[in-house]
Design a protein around this motif. Structure first.
Motif, PDB file in Angstrom:
ATOM      1  N   CYS A  37       0.828  -1.213   0.000  1.00 54.52           N
ATOM      2  CA  CYS A  37       0.000   0.000   0.000  1.00 54.52           C
ATOM      3  C   CYS A  37       0.861   1.261   0.000  1.00 54.52           C
ATOM      4  O   CYS A  37       0.465   2.290   0.545  1.00 54.52           O
ATOM      5  N   ASP A  89       1.787   3.570  -2.492  1.00 52.66           N
ATOM      6  CA  ASP A  89       1.519   3.963  -3.870  1.00 52.66           C
ATOM      7  C   ASP A  89       2.602   4.863  -4.445  1.00 52.66           C
ATOM      8  O   ASP A  89       2.881   4.814  -5.642  1.00 52.66           O
ATOM      9  N   CYS A 104      -2.474   3.744  -8.887  1.00 47.11           N
ATOM     10  CA  CYS A 104      -1.687   4.329  -7.787  1.00 47.11           C
ATOM     11  C   CYS A 104      -2.002   5.812  -7.633  1.00 47.11           C
ATOM     12  O   CYS A 104      -2.219   6.302  -6.526  1.00 47.11           O
ATOM     13  N   ARG A 136      -5.449   6.395  -6.124  1.00 48.00           N
ATOM     14  CA  ARG A 136      -5.467   6.148  -4.671  1.00 48.00           C
ATOM     15  C   ARG A 136      -4.785   7.269  -3.901  1.00 48.00           C
ATOM     16  O   ARG A 136      -5.117   7.515  -2.743  1.00 48.00           O
TER      17      ARG A 136
END
Length: 95
Positions: A36, A38, A69, A72
């Protein structure tokens, strides 16, 4: 995964271009998405995009994953532009 990313791009050293190197950056970035992080993944996808390739599907996949990515991270305009690049390069993709 972070160690693999560091090994692939230790100090921003310019490595020889080609499909294999571009695919290596893509593969490491793809697996790093599980962390996680990104920003890390986006940087690796961009490094893959810096490599000239014969197989444009590598870059199409990079643009697609980079777009995810960026989305997010809340970078909506660059994400949309990345999705557009993925569509342009991945025109032969059924999905």
């Amino acid at each position: 995964m972070r160690e693999a990313a560091a090994l692939v791009d230790p100090l921003g050293i310019v490595l020889p271009p080609g499909d294999e190197l571009a695919q290596l950056f893509f593969d490491v970035a793809f697996h790093c998405e599980a962390l996680c992080d990104d920003a890390l993944c986006a940087g690796l996808y961009r490094r893959s995009l810096d490599c000239p390739v014969n197989n444009l599907n590598i870059h199409a996949g990079c643009w697609f994953r980079l777009a995810g990515c960026l989305a997010r991270m809340g970078s909506w305009k660059p994400a949309m532009e990345s999705f557009q690049q993925a569509i342009r390069l991945g025109s032969n993709w059924a999905h």
